[in-house]
Design a protein around this motif. Structure first.
Motif, mmCIF file in Angstrom:
data_model
loop_
_atom_site.group_PDB
_atom_site.id
_atom_site.type_symbol
_atom_site.label_atom_id
_atom_site.label_comp_id
_atom_site.label_asym_id
_atom_site.label_seq_id
_atom_site.Cartn_x
_atom_site.Cartn_y
_atom_site.Cartn_z
ATOM 1 N N ALA A 188 0.797 -1.261 0.020
ATOM 2 C CA ALA A 188 0.071 -0.152 0.042
ATOM 3 C C ALA A 188 0.938 1.298 0.099
ATOM 4 C CB ALA A 188 -0.982 -0.102 1.234
ATOM 5 N N GLY A 189 2.056 0.816 -0.114
ATOM 6 C CA GLY A 189 3.016 2.257 -0.122
ATOM 7 C C GLY A 189 2.961 2.866 1.160
ATOM 8 N N GLU A 190 2.877 2.036 2.209
ATOM 9 C CA GLU A 190 2.752 2.751 3.716
ATOM 10 C C GLU A 190 4.310 2.224 4.247
ATOM 11 O OE1 GLU A 190 -1.745 2.394 3.969
ATOM 12 O OE2 GLU A 190 -0.679 1.399 5.673
ATOM 13 N N GLU A 191 4.674 2.867 5.501
ATOM 14 C CA GLU A 191 5.804 2.714 6.016
ATOM 15 C C GLU A 191 5.715 1.341 7.065
ATOM 16 O OE1 GLU A 191 8.302 4.509 5.714
ATOM 17 O OE2 GLU A 191 9.490 3.244 7.337
ATOM 18 N N PRO A 192 6.575 0.427 6.717
ATOM 19 C CA PRO A 192 6.364 -0.888 7.448
ATOM 20 C C PRO A 192 6.779 -0.590 9.023
ATOM 21 C CG PRO A 192 8.348 -0.853 6.002
ATOM 22 C CD PRO A 192 7.610 0.274 5.707
ATOM 23 N N PHE A 193 6.285 -1.484 9.972
ATOM 24 C CA PHE A 193 6.771 -1.484 11.176
ATOM 25 C C PHE A 193 7.923 -2.304 11.328
ATOM 26 C CE2 PHE A 193 3.164 0.128 13.498
ATOM 27 C CZ PHE A 193 1.975 -0.276 12.788
ATOM 28 N N ALA A 194 8.899 -1.698 12.298
ATOM 29 C CA ALA A 194 10.148 -1.952 12.488
ATOM 30 C C ALA A 194 10.364 -3.594 13.096
ATOM 31 C CB ALA A 194 11.242 -1.071 13.330
ATOM 32 N N ASN A 195 9.263 -3.633 13.995
ATOM 33 C CA ASN A 195 9.476 -4.841 14.593
ATOM 34 C C ASN A 195 7.957 -5.468 15.033
ATOM 35 O OD1 ASN A 195 9.089 -3.568 17.196
ATOM 36 N ND2 ASN A 195 11.144 -2.885 16.737
ATOM 37 N N PRO A 196 7.699 -6.536 15.621
ATOM 38 C CA PRO A 196 6.381 -6.767 16.119
ATOM 39 C C PRO A 196 5.941 -6.128 17.279
ATOM 40 C CG PRO A 196 7.718 -8.945 15.602
ATOM 41 C CD PRO A 196 8.482 -7.770 15.336
ATOM 42 N N ARG A 197 6.943 -5.704 18.164
ATOM 43 C CA ARG A 197 6.643 -4.652 19.356
ATOM 44 C C ARG A 197 6.107 -3.643 18.981
ATOM 45 N NH1 ARG A 197 9.747 -1.622 20.965
ATOM 46 N NH2 ARG A 197 11.739 -3.142 20.766
ATOM 47 N N ASN A 198 6.562 -2.926 17.978
ATOM 48 C CA ASN A 198 6.090 -1.530 17.492
ATOM 49 C C ASN A 198 4.649 -1.728 16.835
ATOM 50 O OD1 ASN A 198 8.373 -0.738 18.430
ATOM 51 N ND2 ASN A 198 9.215 0.080 16.201
ATOM 52 N N ALA A 199 4.587 -2.981 16.084
ATOM 53 C CA ALA A 199 3.190 -3.252 15.507
ATOM 54 C C ALA A 199 2.066 -3.507 16.491
ATOM 55 C CB ALA A 199 3.517 -4.493 14.357
ATOM 56 N N ALA A 200 2.671 -4.134 17.517
ATOM 57 C CA ALA A 200 1.335 -4.518 18.586
ATOM 58 C C ALA A 200 1.184 -3.090 19.171
ATOM 59 C CB ALA A 200 2.086 -5.352 19.744
ATOM 60 N N ALA A 201 2.151 -2.368 19.664
ATOM 61 C CA ALA A 201 1.880 -1.008 20.477
ATOM 62 C C ALA A 201 1.172 0.014 19.237
ATOM 63 C CB ALA A 201 3.253 -0.366 20.617
ATOM 64 N N GLY A 202 1.767 -0.082 18.213
ATOM 65 C CA GLY A 202 0.710 1.033 17.111
ATOM 66 C C GLY A 202 -0.768 0.426 16.909
ATOM 67 N N SER A 203 -0.870 -0.988 16.979
ATOM 68 C CA SER A 203 -2.155 -1.446 16.730
ATOM 69 C C SER A 203 -3.129 -0.976 17.986
ATOM 70 C CB SER A 203 -2.154 -2.931 16.594
ATOM 71 O OG SER A 203 -1.443 -3.103 15.640
ATOM 72 N N LEU A 204 -2.498 -1.204 19.149
ATOM 73 C CA LEU A 204 -3.324 -0.854 20.411
ATOM 74 C C LEU A 204 -3.491 0.418 20.818
ATOM 75 C CD1 LEU A 204 -2.099 -3.942 22.706
ATOM 76 C CD2 LEU A 204 -4.598 -3.506 21.845
ATOM 77 N N ARG A 205 -2.777 1.434 19.899
ATOM 78 C CA ARG A 205 -2.752 3.001 20.277
ATOM 79 C C ARG A 205 -3.820 3.471 19.037
ATOM 80 N NH1 ARG A 205 2.611 3.737 21.040
ATOM 81 N NH2 ARG A 205 3.155 3.245 23.759
ATOM 82 N N GLN A 206 -4.321 2.399 18.348
ATOM 83 C CA GLN A 206 -5.410 3.283 17.480
ATOM 84 C C GLN A 206 -6.672 3.928 18.313
ATOM 85 O OE1 GLN A 206 -5.022 3.624 13.857
ATOM 86 N NE2 GLN A 206 -3.006 3.028 14.414
ATOM 87 N N LEU A 207 -7.275 4.802 17.794
ATOM 88 C CA LEU A 207 -8.469 5.141 18.452
ATOM 89 C C LEU A 207 -9.460 4.403 17.748
ATOM 90 C CD1 LEU A 207 -7.790 8.989 18.529
ATOM 91 C CD2 LEU A 207 -8.190 7.486 20.430
ATOM 92 N N ASP A 208 -9.642 3.757 16.725
ATOM 93 C CA ASP A 208 -10.481 2.996 16.157
ATOM 94 C C ASP A 208 -10.343 1.485 16.111
ATOM 95 O OD1 ASP A 208 -11.684 2.509 12.546
ATOM 96 O OD2 ASP A 208 -12.214 1.563 14.437
#
Ligand SMILES: NC(=O)c1cnc(OC2CCCC2)nc1N
Length: 326
Positions: A188-208
């Protein structure tokens, strides 16, 4: 279908979906096919849209995610969520063992756990119902991410006993889900997550919460913070009790009689780490006796009765059509 029949069918569906979800996501032993599970979920979603006044707070349909929040509320942790001191080699572990044995005045046994590399969260249950989920934040003040944690299928909405309890654990994204998410991001031309920890944190910090619901997050609970009406005497017992309540604990945890067994456990998992379905960044070693823990107490920011043995960073590579990105 009339209202009474709908009410009964919805209660039956909630019961079945929670039971099937427990076997699938907590025990990793499905008792129905995915197709059957999805069919029942869709039937409940349909009935809830036909009879919205019959929707209940703990319905499994919350797993799909409700409406976005404007912002996250702050949550004060009644018991601070502490950080761990680190050990980097065998000598550090033996020093820890000596400090602990001297502090307690006798040799101790240890509970060893994989150190899951995710996001530390607190889960609060009242009368056995999940009522509050929060990030660790700065250890005293976290963010209320209850709605997002309700989309984590391995977090039960209702415990097997109607107890008041607060537990803590690590929410994480399995390696495979991380790989798939990053390929989708790259496509999708988006920035990938650096590691699974950031991906989990990023997912849980979504307002939606609908975003978290699609991220296939998981959790292992590893500490009992508050407990009424029940007495436990060791950490191993606490983990057993949490599991009996329907909470997901990591089955690789081991009771070690002495520091030599701890060192054996640590060495064995350095080897086995790449074969795990999730990332770990070390091993957590805890004095097993809760009395001994109480005697040892805390420094300003960490318990004196636990230490984290850190492994060197594990690389996870993301490939897109064979291009090695790591
Ligand atoms: N990331 C982990 O897997 C992990 C982190 N922390 C703890 O214990 C902390 C909490 C209570 C005292 C030390 N245990 C763990 N397994």
């Amino acid at each position: 279908m009339d209202r009474i029949a709908a009410e009964n069918r919805m209660a039956e569906l909630r019961e079945k979906l929670e039971e099937y979800g427990y076997h699938y996501y907590v025990l990793d032993k499905p008792i129905v096919s995915d197709a059957e599970f999805d069919k029942l979920m869709q039937e409940l979603v349909k009935l809830e849209s036909d009879f919205p006044e019959l929707i209940t707070e703990d319905s499994p349909t919350v797993r799909i995610g409700g409406n976005p929040l404007p912002h996250f509320e702050k949550v004060q942790h009644e018991i601070p969520m502490l950080s761990l001191g680190n050990a980097f080699n065998e000598q550090d572990l033996r020093d820890f063992d000596r400090r602990v044995s001297e502090g307690v005045g006798q040799p101790v046994t240890y509970a060893c756990e994989l150190k899951i590399d995710g996001l530390a969260v607190s889960l609060k249950y009242e009368n056995g119902r999940f009522i509050l989920g929060a990030t660790r934040g700065d250890g005293t003040t976290g963010e209320n991410i209850t709605n997002n944690l309700k989309t984590v299928r391995s977090i039960p909405m209702k415990l097997k006993e109607a107890v008041d309890i607060e537990v803590r654990g690590e929410a994480f994204m399995p390696k495979q889900s991380f790989e798939k998410l990053n390929v989708a991001k790259l496509e999708a031309g988006e920035e990938p997550f650096a590691n699974p920890r950031n991906a989990a944190a990023g997912s849980l910090r979504q307002l939606d919460p609908k975003i978290a619901a699609k991220r296939n997050l998981d959790i292992f609970l590893y500490s009992l913070a508050q407990l009424k009406d029940k007495e436990v005497f060791s950490h191993t017992e606490a983990l057993q009790y949490m599991s009996e309540l329907g909470l997901k604990t990591n089955k690789e945890a081991k009771h070690c009689k002495n520091i030599d067994e701890v060192i054996e456990y640590v060495d064995s998992w350095l080897e086995k780490r790449p074969h795990l379905a999730y990332e770990i960044d070390g091993i957590v070693i805890k004095v097993d006796s809760l009395d001994a823990q109480k005697k040892l107490g805390f420094t300003a920011k960490s318990p004196r009765w636990a230490i984290a043995y850190k492994f060197p960073a594990e690389e996870v590579v993301t490939t897109l059509e064979g291009i090695e990105l790591s």
